[in-house]
Design an enzyme around this catalytic site. Structure first.
Site, PDB file in Angstrom:
ATOM      1  N   PRO A  87       0.826  -1.224   0.000  1.00 29.72           N
ATOM      2  CA  PRO A  87       0.000   0.000   0.000  1.00 29.72           C
ATOM      3  C   PRO A  87       0.857   1.269   0.000  1.00 29.72           C
ATOM      4  CG  PRO A  87      -0.778  -1.561   1.640  1.00 29.72           C
ATOM      5  CD  PRO A  87       0.552  -2.065   1.159  1.00 29.72           C
ATOM      6  N   GLU A 114       2.024  -8.340   8.585  1.00 30.83           N
ATOM      7  CA  GLU A 114       2.020  -6.862   8.593  1.00 30.83           C
ATOM      8  C   GLU A 114       2.902  -6.299   7.485  1.00 30.83           C
ATOM      9  OE1 GLU A 114      -0.680  -7.407  10.895  1.00 30.83           O
ATOM     10  OE2 GLU A 114      -0.188  -5.290  10.486  1.00 30.83           O
ATOM     11  N   ARG A 152      -1.067  -8.174 -21.082  1.00 34.82           N
ATOM     12  CA  ARG A 152      -1.937  -7.878 -22.225  1.00 34.82           C
ATOM     13  C   ARG A 152      -1.389  -6.748 -23.096  1.00 34.82           C
ATOM     14  NH1 ARG A 152      -6.894  -7.730 -21.387  1.00 34.82           N
ATOM     15  NH2 ARG A 152      -7.501  -6.034 -22.753  1.00 34.82           N
ATOM     16  N   ASP A 167      -8.664  -0.380 -24.947  1.00 36.39           N
ATOM     17  CA  ASP A 167      -8.866  -0.481 -23.493  1.00 36.39           C
ATOM     18  C   ASP A 167      -9.144   0.885 -22.877  1.00 36.39           C
ATOM     19  OD1 ASP A 167      -6.482  -3.130 -22.596  1.00 36.39           O
ATOM     20  OD2 ASP A 167      -8.501  -3.133 -23.473  1.00 36.39           O
TER      21      ASP A 167
HETATM   22  C1  4FV Z   1      -1.284  -4.261  -1.230  1.00 36.90           C
HETATM   23  C2  4FV Z   1      -1.949  -3.221  -1.909  1.00 36.90           C
HETATM   24  C3  4FV Z   1      -1.590  -4.726   0.135  1.00 36.90           C
HETATM   25  C4  4FV Z   1      -0.319  -5.109   3.113  1.00 36.90           C
HETATM   26  C5  4FV Z   1       0.109  -5.970   4.262  1.00 36.90           C
HETATM   27  C6  4FV Z   1      -0.102  -7.328   2.301  1.00 36.90           C
HETATM   28  C7  4FV Z   1      -0.854  -6.044   2.075  1.00 36.90           C
HETATM   29  C8  4FV Z   1       0.152  -7.383   3.761  1.00 36.90           C
HETATM   30  N1  4FV Z   1      -0.331  -4.742  -2.029  1.00 36.90           N
HETATM   31  N2  4FV Z   1      -1.369  -3.111  -3.133  1.00 36.90           N
HETATM   32  N3  4FV Z   1      -2.990  -2.474  -1.485  1.00 36.90           N
HETATM   33  N4  4FV Z   1      -0.651  -5.548   0.710  1.00 36.90           N
HETATM   34  O1  4FV Z   1      -2.609  -4.369   0.708  1.00 36.90           O
HETATM   35  O2  4FV Z   1      -0.394  -4.030  -3.195  1.00 36.90           O
HETATM   36  O3  4FV Z   1       1.427  -7.924   3.980  1.00 36.90           O
END
Ligand code: 4FV
Length: 249
Positions: A87, A114, A152, A167
């Site tokens: 994130p 986490e 793609r 697209d």
């Molecule tokens: C995420 C996202 C995501 C965070 C903690 C995996 C999680 C856990 N990955 N975009 N949004 N990852 O939420 O790519 O380890």
């Protein structure tokens, strides 16, 4: 294009190439997918891949040692960038997918718990990438989304009647509406222009719809995009018709 994925759940990620366009891309040898499980590098009897966070607090953190080994094993055969799905990453969008599609290969790092020990990011990660502002239970779904969006765009992946150019977001706009048979559906008909056979009128209508829907639903995309004079005319037309239609109601 070679995709290597570091994940505790290889079976989940590998399902992205078991069907459809991405599955066919593997059959055609245009992409390859190999997964590396950090648990295979865990040395203790319980094959532990996580540990308690320094500083306390809830949850666990993925251990550095087995993750480092998995990443470096993937690097042996893949010269590509290491992308950590998180994130905290740059938002994945069509433009970024286009850039990544020009890479020879990608090593996708999927976190769980986490997250991963921050020193892995300092030592091995070239880019952090997010698929959206929400928290998933792992990076695997992000890796699968990225693989699909990038694959793609590779030559030969989409058939002749499929085109990335059609697209959404290809030119920074949302997509126009699509219709197919039957001509009448529960009292709803197909816009006449689409049955006219006049390709210039059809292209004009589709661009006008794409501009109008982007204006209505994602105006920030329009602000990020320079409109041509003809597009400005089409959008003004759409907005006037929309205003008139709302006045009537
Ligand atoms: C995420 C996202 C995501 C965070 C903690 C995996 C999680 C856990 N990955 N975009 N949004 N990852 O939420 O790519 O380890």
């Amino acid at each position: 294009m070679q995709f290597d994925v570091v994940t505790l759940f290889p079976e989940l990620v590998e399902s992205v190439v078991h069907s459809g366009v991405t599955g066919r891309a593997v059959e055609r040898g245009i992409i390859s997918l190999k997964s590396w499980n950090p648990r295979d590098y865990a040395t203790d009897v319980h094959r532990t891949v996580d540990d308690r966070p320094y500083g306390g607090g809830p949850g666990m953190v993925m251990k550095a040692d087995c993750l480092l080994q998995a990443i470096r094993a993937a690097r042996q055969t893949n010269p590509g960038k290491v992308v950590y799905l998180s994130p905290q990453g740059v938002p994945l969008n069509q433009a970024l997918a286009g850039k990544l599609a020009s890479e020879d290969g990608l090593i996708l790092l999927c976190g769980r718990y986490e997250g991963i020990d921050e020193r892995i990011i300092a030592l091995e990660v070239d880019m952090e990438c997010s698929i959206g502002d929400y928290v998933l239970s792992g990076g695997e779904l992000g890796a699968m989304v990225l693989i699909d969006a990038v694959a793609r765009l590779l030559p030969g992946v989409l058939g002749h009647n499929e085109s990335a150019a059609q697209d959404s977001f290809f030119d920074g706009l949302l997509d126009c509406p699509h219709y197919t048979r039957p001509e009448e559906l529960e009292g709803l008909s197909v816009p006449a222009v689409l049955k006219s056979g006049n390709h210039a009128d059809i292209a004009r209508w589709r661009k006008k719809q794409a501009l109008g829907r982007t204006w209505q639903r994602r105006p920030e995309l329009l602000r990020a995009r320079q409109l041509t004079d003809s597009e400005r005319v089409l959008l003004d037309e759409y907005v006037n018709e929309f205003d008139r239609s709302t006045e009537l109601h």
